[in-house]
Design a protein around this motif. Structure first.
Motif, mmCIF file in Angstrom:
data_model
loop_
_atom_site.group_PDB
_atom_site.id
_atom_site.type_symbol
_atom_site.label_atom_id
_atom_site.label_comp_id
_atom_site.label_asym_id
_atom_site.label_seq_id
_atom_site.Cartn_x
_atom_site.Cartn_y
_atom_site.Cartn_z
ATOM 1 N N ALA A 1 0.827 -1.208 0.000
ATOM 2 C CA ALA A 1 0.000 0.000 0.000
ATOM 3 C C ALA A 1 0.860 1.256 0.000
ATOM 4 N N ALA A 2 1.921 1.265 0.818
ATOM 5 C CA ALA A 2 2.814 2.429 0.871
ATOM 6 C C ALA A 2 3.503 2.652 -0.472
ATOM 7 N N MET A 3 3.942 1.566 -1.118
ATOM 8 C CA MET A 3 4.595 1.683 -2.426
ATOM 9 C C MET A 3 3.637 2.263 -3.460
ATOM 10 N N LEU A 4 2.420 1.745 -3.499
ATOM 11 C CA LEU A 4 1.448 2.217 -4.477
ATOM 12 C C LEU A 4 1.088 3.681 -4.251
ATOM 13 N N ARG A 5 0.974 4.086 -2.972
ATOM 14 C CA ARG A 5 0.636 5.484 -2.672
ATOM 15 C C ARG A 5 1.772 6.430 -3.034
ATOM 16 N N SER A 6 2.970 6.130 -2.514
ATOM 17 C CA SER A 6 4.070 7.081 -2.611
ATOM 18 C C SER A 6 4.701 7.129 -3.998
ATOM 19 N N ARG A 7 4.849 5.994 -4.648
ATOM 20 C CA ARG A 7 5.569 5.966 -5.922
ATOM 21 C C ARG A 7 4.648 6.032 -7.130
ATOM 22 N N TYR A 8 3.394 5.548 -6.983
ATOM 23 C CA TYR A 8 2.506 5.482 -8.134
ATOM 24 C C TYR A 8 1.221 6.293 -7.981
ATOM 25 N N GLY A 9 1.027 6.958 -6.851
ATOM 26 C CA GLY A 9 -0.106 7.857 -6.695
ATOM 27 C C GLY A 9 -1.458 7.202 -6.524
ATOM 28 N N TYR A 10 -1.495 5.993 -5.992
ATOM 29 C CA TYR A 10 -2.766 5.295 -5.770
ATOM 30 C C TYR A 10 -3.523 5.866 -4.568
ATOM 31 N N GLU A 11 -4.843 5.793 -4.644
ATOM 32 C CA GLU A 11 -5.691 5.957 -3.465
ATOM 33 C C GLU A 11 -5.920 4.559 -2.909
ATOM 34 N N THR A 12 -5.475 4.311 -1.689
ATOM 35 C CA THR A 12 -5.473 2.941 -1.167
ATOM 36 C C THR A 12 -6.425 2.765 0.007
ATOM 37 N N THR A 13 -7.036 1.613 0.066
ATOM 38 C CA THR A 13 -7.828 1.161 1.208
ATOM 39 C C THR A 13 -7.134 -0.082 1.759
ATOM 40 N N VAL A 14 -6.691 -0.038 3.002
ATOM 41 C CA VAL A 14 -5.959 -1.144 3.615
ATOM 42 C C VAL A 14 -6.876 -1.852 4.605
#
Length: 643
Positions: free
Chosen positions: A421-434
């Motif tokens: 989740a952190a990788m997707l948010r920080s590097r790829y700009g995802y909106e994440t639900t964990v």
């Protein structure tokens, strides 16, 4: 515990997990007026939606847990017979799934074919899969490839290069053996001939009965059309029931015919043979000899591959030298590559002494010899101008703790989920639900939230790390924290996830499962593109076609086999490989290349893993896949270029 949004307001009508199951729902007709004099009730409309939504809208449905193909057919058959390609495809999927009975691929083929002939993309993918696997129709790889190409809108066959692999098959000596047996005993031969004669006679009778039933079905269809035209509701209902009964009778007759044909042919299905595959370097599509390229100049180059069922393989050699095979089927060896390229021969010998061989040319991209490879196009790996990928969303599930003591606590699943989740948010700009240590209701609620909120231009990634199960029917399951061993109804089936994905509006969906996920097709149905093999204009056209297509694909850590929990520090082998590829990537990354790099990393990094781990990548069956690919684009990277 869900992070990022509250559970309670998501769906007020939801009472339990069953309310979030996708069902075939028949909505009531609408009261309409024709001028001032006539008032009439429109036809009922079939949709796929959640059980709770169907109830709220006053629809009729049967839960899949209690359904059979008859109840599902009732929703879609009328539209299919009226010519709706969506309904025809859905009827085909109902027959292919089985729903309480054995799949009827013959009927599925007929309905997929009707929808495909009308240009319906999903039906072309489904029909191609039947041709590729030989289900309900004679196996035809060329027909499958053409259907896959048509569905994607891509005409160049080079963009549909199949995975370079060979199968190790035992030589067929069945005919010789049977002839020897016949020569030894005339009595047995006569008995066999008499048995075949009786089977053929029964086949003829069954075919005649099937033809008669089909004739009766056609008559019933005509009577039903007449009844509807005269608005005779009582007769219409009676004929609809009669029609379903005749469809069931035809289904049974086709199943019996298929069984008799197999008996008369005397053929037996052989177990899947070991498969040999080269993971690195990457093969490019050519019209000549198999060719593989790598970035870099002449010198020593490592070749990495894997083989399924390594226990059945006695030896693998690369250019005549033995290559050690690890317990998980991975192997590697180094080859000297001059500027003009090297000829490579990979051979495998199974325990029965049968040999399979794969020959190819290995070329450096930056070579300066007699046959230098061109440099990769400047636009390769970039997002072409005018292509928009939309917003990216992710649902990330990590389950460590389970209530049932039969399921051991895991050490890395929550760590994997947090890191992904952190990788997707920080590097790829995802909106994440964990979602941590999620129950069945919490997993389904998180997925349903995406179903209710995402738009057609969006992208969705679902990551699951936790226990998985394979049911007695071969179905794959994710085990929630409140799952009970031996009770599939307490798990989350792949079929349920696929049904939800079918109703999600997002154009591109990727399921990444560090567990089993068996509801996939084959990689051959996904268009591939090898960087450096095509000029920039084809790269741009391929990316645009893949971005426009609706895709539903899955990247899994180990097919249907158990996978290790830990092994790479605080992460699983698969999670570490997945994170490394995403971290190192600095350009537009397509799903096929993500799989290739993760598979290569796993083959090398998990050589000593206690369990064989062979990741898979393929479209998800019955999830609405039409064509297209899933893309990853780092923030600030891979600037758009090109016309």
């Amino acid at each position: 515990m869900l992070a990022g949004w509250p559970v309670a307001p998501a769906q007020a009508a939801v009472r339990n997990a069953e309310d979030l199951m996708i069902v075939d729902c028949l909505l009531p007709g609408q009261i309409r007026k024709l001028g001032r004099q006539a008032t009439y009730l429109s036809a009922r409309r079939p949709v796929r939606t959640t059980q709770a939504d169907c109830e709220i809208r006053g629809g009729e449905y049967v839960s899949y847990d209690r359904a059979n193909y008859q109840t599902a057919l009732k929703v879609w058959l009328e539209g299919a017979m009226a010519g709706s390609p969506e309904a025809q495809n859905n009827v085909g999927e109902i027959y292919a799934k089985g729903l309480g009975t054995a799949p009827d691929y013959g009927m599925a083929f007929q309905w997929f074919k009707k929808a495909a002939e009308q240009g319906y993309g999903r039906a072309k993918i489904n029909l191609g899969f039947l041709y590729e696997q030989g289900l309900g129709v004679a196996q035809d790889q060329a027909a499958a490839l053409n259907l896959y190409r048509e569905a994607s809108g891509i005409e160049d066959e080079l963009l549909y290069a199949s995975v370079v692999q060979v199968e190790i098959r035992a030589k067929d000596e069945a005919i010789t053996g049977l002839q020897a047996q016949v020569a030894e005993g005339e009595a047995e031969s006569a008995a066999l001939r008499e048995q075949v004669r009786k089977l053929q006679q029964e086949l003829a009778q069954r075919r005649s009965a099937l033809q008669q039933t089909q004739t009766e079905l056609a008559r019933t269809q005509q009577r039903l059309a007449d009844a509807r035209a005269s608005r005779d509701d009582e007769l219409t209902a009676l004929l609809e029931n009669q029609l379903l009964a005749q469809q069931e009778q035809i289904n049974d007759q086709r199943t019996q015919l298929a069984s008799l044909e197999r008996q008369a042919g005397g053929g037996a299905m052989l177990a899947s043979a070991p498969r040999l595959e080269i993971l690195d370097p990457v093969f490019v599509a050519t019209r000549g000899r198999n060719t593989a390229v790598y970035r870099g100049g002449p010198g020593t180059r490592k070749i990495v591959g894997r083989v399924t069922a390594p226990q059945l393989v006695r030896e693998i050699t690369i250019n005549g030298k033995p290559a050690p095979i690890s317990a998980n089927g991975a192997f590697s060896a180094e080859v000297e590559v001059p500027a003009g390229g090297a000829q490579v021969q990979v051979a495998a010998v199974d325990t029965g002494g049968v040999r399979a061989q794969l020959d190819f040319t290995l070329l450096p991209q930056a070579g300066a010899g007699s046959a230098p490879m061109p440099a990769a196009p400047a636009t390769a790996g970039t997002l072409p101008r005018g292509v928009k990928l939309g917003k990216f969303h992710a649902v990330v599930v990590g389950n460590n703790s389970y209530r049932d003591p039969a399921y051991a606590s895991l050490q890395s699943a929550v760590n994997d989920a947090n890191a992904v989740a952190a990788m997707l948010r920080s590097r790829y700009g995802y909106e994440t639900t964990v979602v941590h240590n999620a129950t069945r209701l919490e997993i389904l609620t998180a997925l349903n939230q995406m179903r209710e909120t995402l738009k057609p231009e969006d992208n969705l990634l679902i990551y699951y790390a936790g226990h998985g199960e394979i049911g007695a029917d071969g179905q794959g399951y994710w085990v929630p924290t409140d799952g009970v061993q031996g009770n599939p109804k307490s798990w989350v089936s792949n079929a349920v996830v696929s049904d939800i994905l079918n109703t999600v509006a997002a154009r591109h969906v990727l399921v990444v499962a560090d567990s089993c996920y068996s509801g996939t097709m084959t990689r051959a149905s996904v268009p591939t593109f090898a960087t450096g093999a095509m000029p920039p204009d084809k790269w741009n056209a391929w990316v645009k076609a893949m971005a426009d297509g609706r895709s539903r694909t899955a990247l899994t850590s180990g097919g249907v086999m158990p996978v290790p929990d830990t092994g790479s520090g605080k992460h699983s082998f698969f999670a570490r490989a997945f994170l490394n590829v995403l971290q190192d990537n600095d350009r537009l990354l397509e799903g096929q290349r993500l799989f290739q790099e993760v598979a290569t990393s796993l083959a090398l990094g998990a050589m000593d893993a206690p369990l064989a781990q062979m990741p898979e990548y393929a479209p998800i069956r019955y999830a609405g896949h039409e064509s297209g690919e899933f893309f990853f684009l780092p923030k600030g990277g891979a600037a758009a270029t090109g016309p």
